[in-house]
Write a protein that holds these residues in place. Sequence first.
Motif, PDB file in Angstrom:
ATOM      1  N   TRP B  41       0.822  -1.202   0.000  1.00  0.00           N
ATOM      2  CA  TRP B  41       0.000   0.000   0.000  1.00  0.00           C
ATOM      3  C   TRP B  41       0.863   1.261   0.000  1.00  0.00           C
ATOM      4  O   TRP B  41       0.620   2.208  -0.723  1.00  0.00           O
ATOM      5  CB  TRP B  41      -0.910   0.023   1.242  1.00  0.00           C
ATOM      6  N   ARG B  42       1.941   1.246   0.822  1.00  0.00           N
ATOM      7  CA  ARG B  42       2.702   2.451   1.080  1.00  0.00           C
ATOM      8  C   ARG B  42       3.535   2.888  -0.130  1.00  0.00           C
ATOM      9  O   ARG B  42       3.624   4.072  -0.440  1.00  0.00           O
ATOM     10  CB  ARG B  42       3.610   2.206   2.296  1.00  0.00           C
ATOM     11  N   PHE B  43       4.143   1.932  -0.796  1.00  0.00           N
ATOM     12  CA  PHE B  43       5.000   2.285  -1.930  1.00  0.00           C
ATOM     13  C   PHE B  43       4.323   1.842  -3.215  1.00  0.00           C
ATOM     14  O   PHE B  43       4.205   0.654  -3.491  1.00  0.00           O
ATOM     15  CB  PHE B  43       6.378   1.635  -1.791  1.00  0.00           C
ATOM     16  N   ARG B  44       3.907   2.817  -3.962  1.00  0.00           N
ATOM     17  CA  ARG B  44       3.084   2.534  -5.120  1.00  0.00           C
ATOM     18  C   ARG B  44       3.777   1.595  -6.111  1.00  0.00           C
ATOM     19  O   ARG B  44       3.154   0.688  -6.656  1.00  0.00           O
ATOM     20  CB  ARG B  44       2.753   3.856  -5.806  1.00  0.00           C
ATOM     21  N   TRP B  45       5.081   1.800  -6.310  1.00  0.00           N
ATOM     22  CA  TRP B  45       5.793   0.961  -7.297  1.00  0.00           C
ATOM     23  C   TRP B  45       5.792  -0.505  -6.885  1.00  0.00           C
ATOM     24  O   TRP B  45       5.839  -1.404  -7.703  1.00  0.00           O
ATOM     25  CB  TRP B  45       7.229   1.445  -7.484  1.00  0.00           C
ATOM     26  N   SER B  46       5.747  -0.725  -5.558  1.00  0.00           N
ATOM     27  CA  SER B  46       5.858  -2.114  -5.099  1.00  0.00           C
ATOM     28  C   SER B  46       4.526  -2.845  -5.212  1.00  0.00           C
ATOM     29  O   SER B  46       4.483  -4.070  -5.227  1.00  0.00           O
ATOM     30  CB  SER B  46       6.331  -2.145  -3.649  1.00  0.00           C
ATOM     31  N   ARG B  47       3.438  -2.073  -5.292  1.00  0.00           N
ATOM     32  CA  ARG B  47       2.123  -2.703  -5.281  1.00  0.00           C
ATOM     33  C   ARG B  47       1.952  -3.697  -6.437  1.00  0.00           C
ATOM     34  O   ARG B  47       1.640  -4.874  -6.235  1.00  0.00           O
ATOM     35  CB  ARG B  47       1.032  -1.633  -5.367  1.00  0.00           C
ATOM     36  N   ALA B  48       2.220  -3.191  -7.651  1.00  0.00           N
ATOM     37  CA  ALA B  48       2.036  -4.048  -8.828  1.00  0.00           C
ATOM     38  C   ALA B  48       2.938  -5.273  -8.740  1.00  0.00           C
ATOM     39  O   ALA B  48       2.516  -6.394  -9.012  1.00  0.00           O
ATOM     40  CB  ALA B  48       2.329  -3.260 -10.093  1.00  0.00           C
TER      41      ALA B  48
END
Lengths: 239, 227
Positions: B41-48
């Motif tokens: 949730w916190r780091f957008r790049w990590s979500r995907a």
Amino acid sequence: MNLILDAFAWLFEPDNWVGPSGLGAQLGYHVVFSLAVVVAACVIALPIGALVGHTGRGREVAVLTSGGLRALPTLGLLTLIGLAIGIGPVAPFIALVVLALPSVLAGAYAGIGAVDRRTVDAARAVGMTEPQIVLRVESPLALPTIIGGVRAAVLQVIATATLAAYVGGGGLGSTLFVALKTRDYPAMLGVSILIIALALVLDGVFAIVQRLVVPEGVRVGRTTTNLRARPARARAAMG
Amino acid sequence: MTWLWSNLDRVGELALVHLGLSVPAIILSFVLSIPIGWVAWRFRWSRAVLLSVCGILYAIPSLPLFIALPALIGTQLRSPVNVVVAMTLYGVALMVRSAADGFADVDRDIRMSATAVGYSSFGRFFAVELPLAGPALLAGLRVVIVSTVSLVTVSAVLGIPSLGSLFTDGFQRNIPLEITTGIVATVALAFVLDLVAVVAGRLLMPWTKLERRGRRPSRLANVEAIA
């Protein structure tokens, strides 16, 4: 690591691929059998799901049955129907259809039910009949979610078809169970890698299909409005 | 029915073994997916990235995974550890998305208020974000419980005892009642664990009872339906 190398060596051994019980034939059987199961499940579940989603009636029942069916242990159903019908492809076929139903059903009623009621009312206002609304308005809009349900069903069936060999179903599982009996670990691991690869490839194909079927209007609208609307996730590769 | 009465002990024993395989995996996947979901949730790049990895993990069929794990982690083929590890992987794969969605659903204003009244980001996580994401976490957990309890039975094919042994044994000895007993026992076990989770949720999150009647019941219902 040696085990894994052995497994790949076994997998890339051309002799293992040819013949009526070779990997090639079994892979083909596995895929065709699984797809037939999913088609049968779609024939049963899609109309029911569309009806539930469109009318909003029976939603609770649909949620409960699709949830409850999921708690059913795959292996138990397979062996029980296997005993009742006997060794062969029919018992696994029936068991797998039952197992594929919840995913397809959930995708259909969730997708159709989530279509904006204003859109449906608008279609009704311009004179579309109810079947037309379902087929021409709701279905296209719900298609990514519906395909998501089918995708989950395909994954689950491909996985569970492996177990079907336990009750004489054939497919890649037969090689796996023969290897299990002879304690041929490289062969066991090799087939496992092949099945895993098959599942991942099919999942990828369906992921792409799911992207492609998003209607143009929805795609345009999505950039401005609901960023968090996303297709149903693939669910439950089991067995 | 005589089979059932004379084998009640064995069913009970297998149910305990089954619990011993499922509960650690359920707890582990719950604990592990909270930080992973938070990061997603916190780091957008990590979500995907994280969500795709979870999707791929969950696409792996279980029987092949049970066979592949020993080669990867160096256990024996019939070791119960394989089952716990495999179930934990599936559980995390299922649960991370619920966790990420739960954290994303925490109102921005509430987060800012918490910061304004002096919570450190660590304190804010435990005192504000975690409780508010609770209902979504519980919804995810319930799915994990049902799927874990039902999937553990597959390992019986390899000879790892669980309630699934009733399926393989009943099939080989042609006792349909034994298989039926196994199915009923597995579903009952899943139901009991689910109930425990729901009751624990009620006790730990007394406010959810009020909220359910109020706004947006639909999202959670959908999570449960589609998940």
